[in-house]
Design an enzyme around this catalytic site. Structure first.
Site, PDB file in Angstrom:
ATOM      1  CG  HIS A 102      -0.238  -0.055   2.525  1.00 45.39           C
ATOM      2  ND1 HIS A 102       0.228  -1.235   3.065  1.00 45.39           N
ATOM      3  CD2 HIS A 102       0.117   0.915   3.392  1.00 45.39           C
ATOM      4  CE1 HIS A 102       0.815  -0.998   4.224  1.00 45.39           C
ATOM      5  NE2 HIS A 102       0.781   0.304   4.440  1.00 45.39           N
ATOM      6  CG  HIS A 104       1.033   5.623   4.063  1.00 38.92           C
ATOM      7  ND1 HIS A 104       0.274   5.547   5.208  1.00 38.92           N
ATOM      8  CD2 HIS A 104       1.823   4.515   4.078  1.00 38.92           C
ATOM      9  CE1 HIS A 104       0.588   4.453   5.877  1.00 38.92           C
ATOM     10  NE2 HIS A 104       1.526   3.800   5.213  1.00 38.92           N
TER      11      HIS A 104
HETATM   12  P1  AMP Z   1       2.105   0.781   7.267  1.00 34.79           P
HETATM   13  O1  AMP Z   1       1.961  -0.713   7.127  1.00 34.79           O
HETATM   14  O2  AMP Z   1       3.048   1.158   8.362  1.00 34.79           O
HETATM   15  O3  AMP Z   1       2.461   1.480   6.003  1.00 34.79           O
HETATM   16  O4  AMP Z   1       0.711   1.393   7.720  1.00 34.79           O
HETATM   17  C1  AMP Z   1      -0.506   0.731   7.652  1.00 34.79           C
HETATM   18  C2  AMP Z   1      -1.586   1.775   7.711  1.00 34.79           C
HETATM   19  O5  AMP Z   1      -2.824   1.130   7.587  1.00 34.79           O
HETATM   20  C3  AMP Z   1      -1.623   2.595   9.015  1.00 34.79           C
HETATM   21  O6  AMP Z   1      -1.534   3.986   8.702  1.00 34.79           O
HETATM   22  C4  AMP Z   1      -2.990   2.224   9.629  1.00 34.79           C
HETATM   23  O7  AMP Z   1      -3.601   3.329  10.277  1.00 34.79           O
HETATM   24  C5  AMP Z   1      -3.771   1.792   8.412  1.00 34.79           C
HETATM   25  N1  AMP Z   1      -4.837   0.824   8.660  1.00 34.79           N
HETATM   26  C6  AMP Z   1      -4.762  -0.332   9.363  1.00 34.79           C
HETATM   27  N2  AMP Z   1      -5.936  -0.974   9.340  1.00 34.79           N
HETATM   28  C7  AMP Z   1      -6.784  -0.222   8.597  1.00 34.79           C
HETATM   29  C8  AMP Z   1      -8.154  -0.349   8.208  1.00 34.79           C
HETATM   30  N3  AMP Z   1      -8.902  -1.403   8.572  1.00 34.79           N
HETATM   31  N4  AMP Z   1      -8.706   0.633   7.445  1.00 34.79           N
HETATM   32  C9  AMP Z   1      -7.981   1.693   7.072  1.00 34.79           C
HETATM   33  N5  AMP Z   1      -6.675   1.874   7.402  1.00 34.79           N
HETATM   34  C10 AMP Z   1      -6.090   0.935   8.157  1.00 34.79           C
END
Ligand code: AMP
Ligand code: ZN
Length: 140
Positions: A102, A104
């Site tokens: 993913h 951001h």
């Molecule tokens: P990262 O793996 O560090 O790049 O970040 C994962 C991101 O996913 C974080 O910013 C979380 O706040 C976000 N996140 C985790 N679960 C969910 C969800 N169910 N819906 C939306 N965002 C999510």
């Protein structure tokens, strides 16, 4: 692997758990981050499961990259931030917490400290409003 049964973002892509959606096409899905680093923080994922950048297929990587640009342009139009941070983490040591590729998309305002991860959950109504604003800008 094209999907993973216990992956939270695969579950979102399959519609098994809810998300505040912004945009969807054949290969990608964009939804609001539930713990935003700033208002308007969105996540662009590939629908097919890949743990990180190193595992991405060329087709999915191209699709996600194009969606990131599209969503970033819409965020600029809708929210007029001073800047937009695009960030992506590979491996826990690098800060990755969800192991499904993913990217951001984070609006940044001048003078405000904005990291890549938020600390608290957003108000669902606020998320829905921001998503609607970004969606409207995508369509215009
Ligand atoms: P990262 O793996 O560090 O790049 O970040 C994962 C991101 O996913 C974080 O910013 C979380 O706040 C976000 N996140 C985790 N679960 C969910 C969800 N169910 N819906 C939306 N965002 C999510
Ligand atoms: Zn997955």
């Amino acid at each position: 692997m094209s999907e993973s049964s216990d992956c939270i973002f695969c579950k979102i892509a399959r519609g098994e758990i809810p998300s505040v959606k912004v945009y969807e096409d054949e290969h990608t899905l964009t939804f609001m981050d539930v713990r935003p680093a700033s208002p308007g923080h969105a996540l662009v994922i590939s629908k097919a499961h890949a743990a990180n950048l190193l595992e991405m297929t060329e087709v999915d990587l191209q699709a996600v990259t194009l969606t990131v640009q599209r969503v970033a342009r819409a965020v600029q139009k809708a929210l007029a931030p001073d800047g937009i941070r695009i960030s992506q983490f590979n491996g826990a040591a690098a800060g990755q917490t969800v192991f499904h590729y993913h990217v951001h998309v984070i609006p940044v305002q001048e003078g405000q400290h904005t990291g890549s991860h938020g600390r608290s959950s957003a108000d669902p109504q606020q998320l829905a409003l921001l998503a609607a604003q970004i969606r409207a800008a995508l369509g215009s």
